[in-house]
Design an enzyme around this catalytic site. Structure first.
Site, PDB file in Angstrom:
ATOM      1  N   SER A  74       9.259  28.675 -11.066  1.00 20.09           N
ATOM      2  CA  SER A  74       7.987  28.519 -10.343  1.00 20.09           C
ATOM      3  C   SER A  74       7.644  29.792  -9.577  1.00 20.09           C
ATOM      4  O   SER A  74       6.482  30.188  -9.490  1.00 20.09           O
ATOM      5  CB  SER A  74       8.079  27.340  -9.370  1.00 20.09           C
ATOM      6  N   GLN A 116       0.811  -1.221   0.000  1.00 21.32           N
ATOM      7  CA  GLN A 116       0.000   0.000   0.000  1.00 21.32           C
ATOM      8  C   GLN A 116       0.847   1.276   0.000  1.00 21.32           C
ATOM      9  O   GLN A 116       0.429   2.288  -0.561  1.00 21.32           O
ATOM     10  CB  GLN A 116      -0.952  -0.008   1.200  1.00 21.32           C
ATOM     11  N   GLU A 142      11.608  29.170 -19.015  1.00 20.28           N
ATOM     12  CA  GLU A 142      10.359  29.854 -19.403  1.00 20.28           C
ATOM     13  C   GLU A 142       9.645  30.419 -18.171  1.00 20.28           C
ATOM     14  O   GLU A 142       8.421  30.477 -18.101  1.00 20.28           O
ATOM     15  CB  GLU A 142       9.476  28.959 -20.280  1.00 20.28           C
TER      16      GLU A 142
HETATM   17  N1  COS Z   1       1.095  39.760 -22.303  1.00 18.52           N
HETATM   18  C1  COS Z   1       1.182  40.999 -22.828  1.00 18.52           C
HETATM   19  N2  COS Z   1       1.787  42.032 -22.205  1.00 18.52           N
HETATM   20  C2  COS Z   1       2.335  41.768 -21.004  1.00 18.52           C
HETATM   21  C3  COS Z   1       2.277  40.514 -20.384  1.00 18.52           C
HETATM   22  C4  COS Z   1       1.630  39.476 -21.091  1.00 18.52           C
HETATM   23  N3  COS Z   1       1.535  38.253 -20.587  1.00 18.52           N
HETATM   24  N4  COS Z   1       2.913  40.568 -19.203  1.00 18.52           N
HETATM   25  C5  COS Z   1       3.342  41.826 -19.045  1.00 18.52           C
HETATM   26  N5  COS Z   1       2.989  42.556 -20.142  1.00 18.52           N
HETATM   27  C6  COS Z   1       3.238  43.979 -20.368  1.00 18.52           C
HETATM   28  C7  COS Z   1       2.623  44.790 -19.241  1.00 18.52           C
HETATM   29  O1  COS Z   1       1.270  45.085 -19.528  1.00 18.52           O
HETATM   30  C8  COS Z   1       3.481  46.025 -19.229  1.00 18.52           C
HETATM   31  O2  COS Z   1       3.062  46.900 -20.268  1.00 18.52           O
HETATM   32  P1  COS Z   1       2.764  48.474 -19.980  1.00 18.52           P
HETATM   33  O3  COS Z   1       4.101  49.049 -19.636  1.00 18.52           O
HETATM   34  O4  COS Z   1       2.217  48.976 -21.247  1.00 18.52           O
HETATM   35  O5  COS Z   1       1.811  48.507 -18.844  1.00 18.52           O
HETATM   36  C9  COS Z   1       4.857  45.508 -19.618  1.00 18.52           C
HETATM   37  O6  COS Z   1       4.634  44.250 -20.293  1.00 18.52           O
HETATM   38  C10 COS Z   1       5.740  45.274 -18.420  1.00 18.52           C
HETATM   39  O7  COS Z   1       5.094  44.367 -17.569  1.00 18.52           O
HETATM   40  P2  COS Z   1       5.392  44.289 -16.007  1.00 18.52           P
HETATM   41  O8  COS Z   1       5.305  45.677 -15.454  1.00 18.52           O
HETATM   42  O9  COS Z   1       4.533  43.245 -15.430  1.00 18.52           O
HETATM   43  O10 COS Z   1       6.933  43.842 -16.017  1.00 18.52           O
HETATM   44  P3  COS Z   1       7.849  43.452 -14.787  1.00 18.52           P
HETATM   45  O11 COS Z   1       9.224  43.766 -15.194  1.00 18.52           O
HETATM   46  O12 COS Z   1       7.340  44.026 -13.540  1.00 18.52           O
HETATM   47  O13 COS Z   1       7.664  41.860 -14.609  1.00 18.52           O
HETATM   48  C11 COS Z   1       7.796  39.522 -15.239  1.00 18.52           C
HETATM   49  C12 COS Z   1       7.511  40.979 -15.606  1.00 18.52           C
HETATM   50  C13 COS Z   1       8.518  39.308 -13.935  1.00 18.52           C
HETATM   51  C14 COS Z   1       6.483  38.788 -15.240  1.00 18.52           C
HETATM   52  C15 COS Z   1       8.678  39.085 -16.434  1.00 18.52           C
HETATM   53  O14 COS Z   1       9.914  39.775 -16.387  1.00 18.52           O
HETATM   54  C16 COS Z   1       8.922  37.615 -16.523  1.00 18.52           C
HETATM   55  O15 COS Z   1       8.080  36.874 -17.025  1.00 18.52           O
HETATM   56  N6  COS Z   1      10.135  37.166 -16.076  1.00 18.52           N
HETATM   57  C17 COS Z   1      10.565  35.831 -16.281  1.00 18.52           C
HETATM   58  C18 COS Z   1      11.280  35.764 -17.585  1.00 18.52           C
HETATM   59  C19 COS Z   1      11.314  34.396 -18.118  1.00 18.52           C
HETATM   60  O16 COS Z   1      10.335  33.687 -18.174  1.00 18.52           O
HETATM   61  N7  COS Z   1      12.497  34.027 -18.555  1.00 18.52           N
HETATM   62  C20 COS Z   1      12.678  32.773 -19.151  1.00 18.52           C
HETATM   63  C21 COS Z   1      13.540  33.005 -20.310  1.00 18.52           C
HETATM   64  S1  COS Z   1      12.967  32.266 -21.715  1.00 18.52           S
HETATM   65  S2  COS Z   1      13.524  30.390 -21.563  1.00 18.52           S
END
Ligand code: COS
Length: 384
Positions: free
Chosen positions: A367, A280, A364
């Protein structure tokens, strides 16, 4: 778009058979050689795997998001390195062009991405900017009709194979945030573009990453995605919304494979006079894993359907990626546990999968970034 259920069922069947009969038998070889055999790459091209999500008018299969995640469930059932090779052409490497590119950019690049003739990479991350992507420091300075790119991109998936790079760079030095960023398509071989040496990774051997270095790399202004400055960060975020859903689907597929390996082992392995599957405490690990995979699969399908209905899925894609990648890590851990000592040695695939899946919680968006995206969107919604 396929839509017709019989055609989709035939495609899924084909992919499942290809994974089972062609890819699974080569997993150990890919791990040992850190390379996917050319003959398999050719078969992947012939199956259309490089162009799953590229519109049909450009030679792709034009799958809907729901169809794409169903294919990813199947592709997930083998070493993630295979999926990684076709992943950037279907996801982060091509989507910037598909979502925001000009008609010329689409017709110039998408057909060759769809066929697999060209591999595309997504160059966002830098040595000094990972989770805080908007702080990136690569610059693109206007010089006549061109831009000069300077900076270094890090951990770029498929960079050693890539023919084009979607590069996020700062065009407005006075805006240190998201609005100063633009996206470019840079071709391999452009003078001033160099690649670093391939990274030595914990897992996913056969999938390659390296630095991409720009030194006064001259890029014609026609390569600015959509021809508009200052929207490159938004392009990157939209690309990642879709990419996160795809990765969540891959997590479901890989978890399913690891659980089926663990179940086979539990049925074979006898202790105290019976198969360990009869105990189990082992059953609890099997059942918890099955339940969590089912939950993740349901989330992914639901979010994919929402995206196909043109709804904003930034929150749901983050939820799916967070849950599915964490789930995949728990399933990997339990699958090793069920294998016992055999799970720690490389005679069994689970030892490799355990290392391979660790990346899903990191790339991407980690978490923690998914949690941040989800909570921020909740708060924004509540304040509206
Ligand atoms: N779709 C469309 N526009 C988006 C969006 C989305 N999903 N997410 C954010 N935006 C836009 C916002 O609306 C904002 O636009 P305005 O300035 O016109 O208002 C702009 O993008 C900036 O967004 P935000 O202020 O949320 O940016 P931050 O820097 O505060 O944070 C995070 C953004 C942390 C969410 C982002 O940097 C992120 O995803 N980081 C992780 C990066 C990642 O995944 N890296 C992996 C590399 S690829 S393997």
């Amino acid at each position: 778009m396929i839509r017709d259920p019989d055609t989709l069922a035939a495609l899924l069947d084909n992919v499942a058979r290809f994974v089972r009969e062609r890819l699974v038998p080569h997993e150990s070889e890919v791990e040992e050689r850190d390379a996917i055999p050319e003959s398999l790459v050719a078969e992947m091209k012939a199956l259309g795997l490089f162009g799953l999500s590229i519109p049909e008018q450009y030679g792709g299969l034009g799958l809907t998001m729901e169809e794409e995640v169903r294919v990813a469930f199947e592709l997930g059932r083998t070493s993630p390195a295979f999926r990684s090779l076709i992943g950037t052409n279907n996801g982060i490497g091509s989507q910037g062009i598909i979502l925001d590119g000009t008609a010329e950019q689409k017709s110039r690049y998408l057909p060759r991405l769809a066929s697999g003739e060209l591999v595309a990479s997504f160059a966002l991350t830098e040595p000094g900017s990972g989770s805080d992507a908007a702080s990136l420091s690569t610059t693109a300075t206007r010089d006549g009709d061109d831009y000069l790119l300077n900076g270094t991109k890090r951990y770029i998936t498929n960079a050693p194979e890539a023919g084009i790079f979607t590069v996020m760079a700062r065009t407005d030095p006075n805006d240190r945030g998201a609005r100063g960023i633009s996206a470019f398509i840079v071709e391999r071989g452009t003078p001033g573009l160099a690649l670093g040496k391939a990274d030595k990774k914990m897992g996913q051997r056969g999938a390659h990453t390296c630095d991409v270095i720009f030194e006064d790399c001259r890029v014609p202004s026609a390569q600015l995605i959509g021809g508009i400055e200052g929207v490159g960060f938004k392009t990157a975020m939209k690309v990642l919304d879709k990419g996160r859903l795809h990765i969540a689907a891959v997590c479901v597929g890989v978890a399913d494979r690891m659980l089926s390996d663990a179940l086979s082992y539990a049925l074979e392995r006898k202790q105290f006079g019976q198969p360990i599957a009869e105990f189990q405490l082992v059953q609890a690990m099997l059942a918890d894993s099955k339940t969590e995979i089912y939950a993740a699969r349901s989330m992914v399908l639901d979010a994919a359907g929402m995206r196909d209905d043109h709804r904003d899925v930034a929150t749901e894609a983050a939820c799916a990626k967070l849950f599915a990648s964490e789930m995949c890590g728990r399933v990997a851990d339990r699958a090793v546990q069920i294998h016992g000592g055999a799970g720690y040695v490389s005679d069994y695939a689970i030892e490799r999968f355990y290392r391979d899946v660790r990346l899903f919680r990191i790339y991407e968006g980690t978490s923690q970034i998914q949690q941040l995206v989800i909570a921020r969107n909740m708060i924004r919604e509540a304040r509206r």
